[in-house]
Design a protein around this motif. Structure first.
Motif, PDB file in Angstrom:
ATOM      1  N   ALA A  82      61.030 -11.675  15.134  1.00  0.00           N
ATOM      2  CA  ALA A  82      61.601 -13.012  15.098  1.00  0.00           C
ATOM      3  C   ALA A  82      62.080 -13.428  16.488  1.00  0.00           C
ATOM      4  O   ALA A  82      62.055 -14.599  16.847  1.00  0.00           O
ATOM      5  N   ALA A  83      62.506 -12.442  17.268  1.00  0.00           N
ATOM      6  CA  ALA A  83      62.946 -12.728  18.630  1.00  0.00           C
ATOM      7  C   ALA A  83      61.778 -13.049  19.547  1.00  0.00           C
ATOM      8  O   ALA A  83      61.904 -13.804  20.497  1.00  0.00           O
ATOM      9  N   SER A  84      60.612 -12.445  19.291  1.00  0.00           N
ATOM     10  CA  SER A  84      59.448 -12.681  20.149  1.00  0.00           C
ATOM     11  C   SER A  84      58.195 -12.352  19.372  1.00  0.00           C
ATOM     12  O   SER A  84      58.114 -11.303  18.729  1.00  0.00           O
ATOM     13  N   ASP A  85      57.187 -13.247  19.438  1.00  0.00           N
ATOM     14  CA  ASP A  85      55.915 -12.987  18.763  1.00  0.00           C
ATOM     15  C   ASP A  85      55.081 -11.961  19.504  1.00  0.00           C
ATOM     16  O   ASP A  85      54.186 -11.344  18.943  1.00  0.00           O
ATOM     17  N   THR A  86      55.395 -11.765  20.797  1.00  0.00           N
ATOM     18  CA  THR A  86      54.535 -10.911  21.651  1.00  0.00           C
ATOM     19  C   THR A  86      55.220  -9.574  21.877  1.00  0.00           C
ATOM     20  O   THR A  86      55.635  -9.253  22.989  1.00  0.00           O
ATOM     21  N   VAL A  87      55.378  -8.803  20.828  1.00  0.00           N
ATOM     22  CA  VAL A  87      55.949  -7.462  20.946  1.00  0.00           C
ATOM     23  C   VAL A  87      54.802  -6.480  21.165  1.00  0.00           C
ATOM     24  O   VAL A  87      53.859  -6.438  20.356  1.00  0.00           O
ATOM     25  N   ASP A  88      54.846  -5.713  22.256  1.00  0.00           N
ATOM     26  CA  ASP A  88      53.782  -4.723  22.497  1.00  0.00           C
ATOM     27  C   ASP A  88      54.210  -3.369  21.965  1.00  0.00           C
ATOM     28  O   ASP A  88      55.319  -3.194  21.452  1.00  0.00           O
ATOM     29  N   ARG A  89      53.279  -2.407  22.068  1.00  0.00           N
ATOM     30  CA  ARG A  89      53.511  -1.080  21.502  1.00  0.00           C
ATOM     31  C   ARG A  89      54.729  -0.395  22.119  1.00  0.00           C
ATOM     32  O   ARG A  89      55.503   0.256  21.449  1.00  0.00           O
ATOM     33  N   ARG A  90      54.910  -0.584  23.444  1.00  0.00           N
ATOM     34  CA  ARG A  90      56.034   0.077  24.122  1.00  0.00           C
ATOM     35  C   ARG A  90      57.362  -0.472  23.625  1.00  0.00           C
ATOM     36  O   ARG A  90      58.305   0.277  23.376  1.00  0.00           O
ATOM     37  N   PHE A  92      57.843  -1.839  20.700  1.00  0.00           N
ATOM     38  CA  PHE A  92      57.935  -1.386  19.306  1.00  0.00           C
ATOM     39  C   PHE A  92      58.466   0.039  19.231  1.00  0.00           C
ATOM     40  O   PHE A  92      59.362   0.351  18.452  1.00  0.00           O
ATOM     41  N   GLN A  93      57.917   0.929  20.088  1.00  0.00           N
ATOM     42  CA  GLN A  93      58.359   2.332  20.085  1.00  0.00           C
ATOM     43  C   GLN A  93      59.798   2.453  20.569  1.00  0.00           C
ATOM     44  O   GLN A  93      60.580   3.224  20.028  1.00  0.00           O
ATOM     45  N   ARG A  94      60.164   1.659  21.617  1.00  0.00           N
ATOM     46  CA  ARG A  94      61.530   1.747  22.138  1.00  0.00           C
ATOM     47  C   ARG A  94      62.537   1.278  21.098  1.00  0.00           C
ATOM     48  O   ARG A  94      63.608   1.861  20.915  1.00  0.00           O
ATOM     49  N   PHE A  95      62.178   0.234  20.344  1.00  0.00           N
ATOM     50  CA  PHE A  95      63.083  -0.257  19.294  1.00  0.00           C
ATOM     51  C   PHE A  95      63.291   0.809  18.217  1.00  0.00           C
ATOM     52  O   PHE A  95      64.422   1.066  17.788  1.00  0.00           O
ATOM     53  N   LEU A  96      62.208   1.455  17.793  1.00  0.00           N
ATOM     54  CA  LEU A  96      62.340   2.470  16.741  1.00  0.00           C
ATOM     55  C   LEU A  96      63.027   3.731  17.248  1.00  0.00           C
ATOM     56  O   LEU A  96      63.719   4.408  16.504  1.00  0.00           O
ATOM     57  N   ALA A  97      62.830   4.051  18.555  1.00  0.00           N
ATOM     58  CA  ALA A  97      63.500   5.237  19.114  1.00  0.00           C
ATOM     59  C   ALA A  97      65.009   5.048  19.085  1.00  0.00           C
ATOM     60  O   ALA A  97      65.773   5.984  18.878  1.00  0.00           O
ATOM     61  N   GLN A  98      65.481   3.793  19.310  1.00  0.00           N
ATOM     62  CA  GLN A  98      66.921   3.536  19.261  1.00  0.00           C
ATOM     63  C   GLN A  98      67.480   3.744  17.863  1.00  0.00           C
ATOM     64  O   GLN A  98      68.643   4.059  17.688  1.00  0.00           O
ATOM     65  N   GLN A  99      66.623   3.556  16.837  1.00  0.00           N
ATOM     66  CA  GLN A  99      67.082   3.730  15.455  1.00  0.00           C
ATOM     67  C   GLN A  99      67.250   5.198  15.084  1.00  0.00           C
ATOM     68  O   GLN A  99      67.966   5.538  14.153  1.00  0.00           O
ATOM     69  N   ASP A 100      66.523   6.105  15.797  1.00  0.00           N
ATOM     70  CA  ASP A 100      66.556   7.547  15.472  1.00  0.00           C
ATOM     71  C   ASP A 100      66.327   7.767  13.977  1.00  0.00           C
ATOM     72  O   ASP A 100      67.117   8.370  13.257  1.00  0.00           O
ATOM     73  N   LEU A 101      65.168   7.236  13.503  1.00  0.00           N
ATOM     74  CA  LEU A 101      64.915   7.182  12.060  1.00  0.00           C
ATOM     75  C   LEU A 101      64.762   8.553  11.435  1.00  0.00           C
ATOM     76  O   LEU A 101      65.177   8.786  10.303  1.00  0.00           O
ATOM     77  N   LYS A 102      64.089   9.465  12.134  1.00  0.00           N
ATOM     78  CA  LYS A 102      63.872  10.790  11.542  1.00  0.00           C
ATOM     79  C   LYS A 102      65.186  11.496  11.234  1.00  0.00           C
ATOM     80  O   LYS A 102      65.273  12.289  10.309  1.00  0.00           O
ATOM     81  N   LYS A 103      66.240  11.158  12.024  1.00  0.00           N
ATOM     82  CA  LYS A 103      67.535  11.786  11.786  1.00  0.00           C
ATOM     83  C   LYS A 103      68.355  11.002  10.774  1.00  0.00           C
ATOM     84  O   LYS A 103      68.959  11.566   9.867  1.00  0.00           O
ATOM     85  N   ASN A 104      68.354   9.656  10.938  1.00  0.00           N
ATOM     86  CA  ASN A 104      69.215   8.828  10.090  1.00  0.00           C
ATOM     87  C   ASN A 104      68.595   8.501   8.737  1.00  0.00           C
ATOM     88  O   ASN A 104      69.290   8.359   7.739  1.00  0.00           O
ATOM     89  N   HIS A 105      67.276   8.316   8.695  1.00  0.00           N
ATOM     90  CA  HIS A 105      66.605   7.929   7.451  1.00  0.00           C
ATOM     91  C   HIS A 105      65.330   8.740   7.293  1.00  0.00           C
ATOM     92  O   HIS A 105      64.217   8.205   7.444  1.00  0.00           O
ATOM     93  N   PRO A 106      65.425  10.048   7.025  1.00  0.00           N
ATOM     94  CA  PRO A 106      64.202  10.856   6.893  1.00  0.00           C
ATOM     95  C   PRO A 106      63.460  10.533   5.604  1.00  0.00           C
ATOM     96  O   PRO A 106      63.967   9.851   4.723  1.00  0.00           O
ATOM     97  N   GLY A 107      62.231  11.063   5.506  1.00  0.00           N
ATOM     98  CA  GLY A 107      61.473  10.940   4.268  1.00  0.00           C
ATOM     99  C   GLY A 107      60.270  10.036   4.350  1.00  0.00           C
ATOM    100  O   GLY A 107      59.551   9.901   3.373  1.00  0.00           O
TER     101      GLY A 107
END
Length: 841
Positions: A82-90, A92-107
């Motif tokens: 919603a903030a930007s239509d032109t989100v690239d892979r880098r 996308f990965q940096r945003f998910l790395a900040q979430q630390d999903l494997k630790k906070n929301h595994p499965g």
């Protein structure tokens, strides 16, 4: 003496009516007891149902909580786009790395971005993706939409995190898959999160059930109030990919698995939001997801519940079935105790009522007591005798019949007639009469002789009628305990058997613990020799009176060498594969009896299996025999002990076989990773490990070290002229020629293509140049042929560098040798050139 045939006085008729109060009290007590037991059982059922409902509600809530947490991540992805239509892979990965999903929301399996690409924009989209260097510096020149085919619109997986294990999904067109397309169109039109039905994930080779939760992403600034507006504004989807088994393992408490079966079925889209599902699709079954967990007991049809939940416009039903066991099984001890107590109390009340009734007729019974006393004495099953001056003066039928006499036959006889010998008779008197003279009674077991000469044991109780007259009357009561003594002997034998069984159980527990410890040590051993040492140590603990040996198969597959031995018996250092019946037959072989023809040859011609039983076990993995375990026991044993011993040896062989097979496989993989498959030489990876180590050793010892890079001259031209098969034959011949010229401590590696590296250790400059020249000369003297045709002369150029003169590190030394090789090529090839100056460190 009263005549024993005298009639007893007639007792008054009590009638059946007097027993009614006791029967009524007993019946009421039993009914109350039954009612109380029923209440207890119902209370236990209610408690079990409450516990079961609480557990299932908690698991359902945890499942929904886990999915809601993941849905918050999807909302975060939606906010990112919603903030930007032109989100690239880098990004996308940096945003998910900040979430630390494997630790906070595994499965979950992966998080993806799926882009909507109209058919008219397919080629421009492919060109943009292949040229995109913002995500990857080298771009993605081989990026393509798969599977190929013309479709009105493409839904392409553009990003996936993590990439590891999910790369196969990149470029996948979900529009080619009806189950995914249905969910995508539903999410696009509704603007709501949407889940797929059960799908097989392309990146998951296990075939586990999976599903995908997606949230539609719309372009900034475009209206999305109607279906048509949402279709025009659609940018793509944010998606979370799940394997249902992984998701549920993060939710389910493992301690509940033995006590409960959990199944999840997909019932289709809810509220008419999608096409109906003909048959509910199974998504998860704890019995299949946890095959290693032993169920607690049978499933309980009375403890079943179903919990529906909604997942992305689809309905799931969680089915729970309890299993009989500690958590949900009935505790029958309390109702049984209440039942027993109620019955006992009821009986006691009934007995008390009967006792009250008995008191009313006590006078009549006392009147008949004197008459009955004689009848009781004469007809008692115990023996009663009156002895005076060691002579039997009176005896009832029980005392006389115990010894095979009639009362008339035994009355008047000396008591000596009952004893087997004078010594026994005298010892009895010395033991008994001191007690009787004190006025106390004597009790003890006595061996008597029957009329027919057989012996029997009796328990005897005696007492003087008048202590002041030692030779006067004494009363003796006896009863036969022969059967009891036999029962006691049988009980003692059973107790001895039990003690032996308990000892065997303790021994088995120790053996299982030793096997478990051996398995742990074998898994921790870094090398085969360490593992073999552990085997010898533990074998002495498991079989302290035995000898044994572990043989390992040599490379020729015909010879085995002894690698671990224990015990006093000697073992052959080597043996052939046909010297053991276990290796011949491919399965364990044991010998517990003497048989010269069936005894394994490797034990020797004079071995006697009757005195020294043995067992041999082939060690194999995947139908490939790699060794032999032979155990020679110290002596024969009972059948049961021999079977237990053999079972222990079998278990030990299985542990050893599995551990050694894993270790050999690990060594094989290690060799494959550092060997060149064509020439058999070590590869560049192995050189990268060895060269720094040898430089460090040379630095410590002050010894010299040389590195020579060998390049086959004009190899490309040779390859073009004769073909790659002939080129491979030349490379193999060159490798063998170099191996023939180096020492055992030197190393020859294939560096790449037609280049080789020779590492010469503990060598000075003069000897290094001489050895390099020998290598060059050996190569030039080769006369290789392919398919019977000579290939012509082969020459090679060598660049030589020495440590420490030409470099102090692996990279600098190789660079110096490569520079010298280049000079050798420029000077005309087929020569050895030494580095002219040291390379920079």
């Amino acid at each position: 003496m009263t005549d024993k045939k005298q009639q007893a006085p007639h007792l008054p008729n009590r009638g059946n009516g007097r027993a009614l109060p006791a029967v009524a009290a007993l019946a009421c007590g039993l009914l109350l007891t039954a009612g109380l037991c029923l209440l207890i059982v119902r209370y236990q059922n209610a408690q079990l149902r409450e516990r079961f409902e609480s557990d299932t509600a908690r698991l359902t809530a945890l499942t929904q909580t886990q999915l809601l947490a993941h849905f918050e991540t999807l909302l975060g992805v939606k906010g990112l786009f919603a903030a930007s239509d032109t989100v690239d892979r880098r990004q996308f990965q940096r945003f998910l790395a900040q979430q630390d999903l494997k630790k906070n929301h595994p499965g979950f399996q992966a998080i993806q971005f799926v882009r909507m690409v109209p058919a008219a924009q397919r080629q421009p989209y492919l060109d943009a993706m292949r040229a995109d260097a913002g995500s990857m510096p080298e771009g993605a020149p081989r990026f393509d939409i798969k599977p190929p085919g013309a479709r009105p619109v493409h839904y392409v997986i553009e990003f996936t995190v993590p990439m590891e294990g999910n790369g196969a999904a990149i470029g996948l067109d979900l529009a080619s898959m009806p189950s995914h397309l249905t969910a995508l169109e539903l999410g696009r039109d509704s603007g709501l999160p949407v889940a797929t039905e059960r799908v097989k994930l392309v990146q998951d080779p296990s075939g586990q059930a999976g599903f995908v939760m997606r949230v539609p992403l719309y372009r900034n600034g475009m209206p999305t109030q109607t279906v048509e507006q949402r279709q025009l504004a659609l940018l793509g989807f944010g998606a979370i990919v799940y394997r249902v088994g992984d998701l549920m393992k993060e939710v389910i408490d493992p301690q509940l698995i033995p006590h409960m079966r959990i199944r999840i079925v997909d019932t289709g889209y809810v509220r008419g939001s999608g096409p109906p599902l003909a048959v509910p699709a199974p998504m998860f079954d704890s019995r299949e997801a946890y095959p290693e967990v032993v169920p607690g007991g049978a499933e309980l049809p009375g403890l079943v519940t179903h919990h529906p939940i909604e997942i992305g416009q689809r309905g799931w039903r969680l089915d729970f079935v309890a299993r009989d066991g500690d958590r949900y099984g009935h505790n029958y001890l309390l109702p049984a105790s209440v039942a027993v107590s109620g019955v006992v109390i009821s009986l006691l009340i009934a007995v008390q009522l009967v006792a009250l009734d008995r008191r009313r007729v006590l006078a009549a019974q006392l009147a008949a007591a004197l008459a009955e006393q004689k009848a009781i004495v004469d007809n008692a099953t115990v023996g009663i005798e009156l002895v005076r001056d060691r002579t039997i003066r009176s005896s009832n039928q029980g005392a006389a019949g115990m010894l095979g006499y009639e009362p008339a036959e035994i009355i008047g006889r000396s008591t000596r007639a009952k004893f087997p010998s004078d010594e026994a008779y005298r010892a009895f008197g010395e033991q008994v009469y001191p007690t009787l003279l004190t006025g106390r009674s004597w009790s003890g077991d006595v061996e008597w002789v029957r009329k027919d000469g057989s012996h029997t044991w009796c328990r005897l109780h005696g007492k003087l009628v008048d202590v002041a007259r030692p030779d006067g009357d004494s009363i003796w009561v006896s009863y036969d305990i022969g059967a009891q003594r036999q029962a006691d002997a049988a009980l003692q034998a059973a107790n001895a058997d039990l003690q032996r069984s308990l000892a065997q159980v303790a021994r088995t527990q120790r053996e299982v613990a030793d096997l478990s410890e051996l398995s742990g040590f074998l898994q921790a051993c870094p090398a085969l020799d360490d593992a073999l040492d552990c085997i010898g140590e533990f074998a002495l603990r498991l079989f302290p009176d035995s000898s044994g040996v572990v043989y390992m198969m040599e490379a020729d597959r015909e010879t085995l060498s002894a690698r671990a031995t224990w015990g006093p018996a000697p073992a052959l250092p080597t043996l052939t594969a046909d010297a053991c019946w276990a290796l011949r037959r491919g399965k364990a072989y044991r010998m517990e009896r003497a048989s010269a023809s069936l005894c394994c040859p490797h034990l020797g011609a004079g071995h006697d299996a009757a005195d020294a039983p043995y067992a041999c076990f082939p060690l194999a993995a995947q139908a490939n025999t790699f060794g032999l375990l032979s155990i020679r026991h110290g002596g024969p044993a009972t059948h049961a002990a021999a079977e237990l011993r053999y079972q222990l040896a079998t278990a030990m062989a299985e542990h050893i076989g599995l551990a050694l097979a894993n270790m050999l496989l690990r060594d094989t993989l290690r060799q494959q990773s550092v060997r060149d498959p064509l020439t058999g030489l070590h590869n560049r990876r192995h050189l990268a490990e060895v060269l720094p180590r040898e430089l460090a050793r040379a630095h410590r010892s002050g010894a010299g070290l040389a590195v020579a890079i060998v390049d086959v001259d004009h190899f490309k031209r040779f390859n073009d002229r004769h073909g790659h098969d002939a080129g491979d034959a030349v490379l193999v011949a060159v490798a063998q020629a170099m191996l023939a010229q180096v020492r055992q401590g030197d190393l020859v590696c294939r560096y790449g293509g037609e280049e080789f590296v020779v590492l010469l250790t503990d060598i000075d400059v003069t000897l290094g140049e001489s050895r390099s020249e020998q290598i060059r000369l050996a190569i030039s003297q080769l006369a290789p042929a392919h398919l019977g045709q000579p290939l012509g002369q082969i020459t090679a150029s060598l660049g030589l560098a020495f440590y420490p003169q030409h470099g102090g590190t692996a990279d600098s030394l190789l660079k110096s040798a490569d520079t010298a090789l280049y000079r050798a090529k420029e000077d005309g090839r087929n020569r050895v050139c030494v580095s002219a100056a040291p390379a920079p460190a």
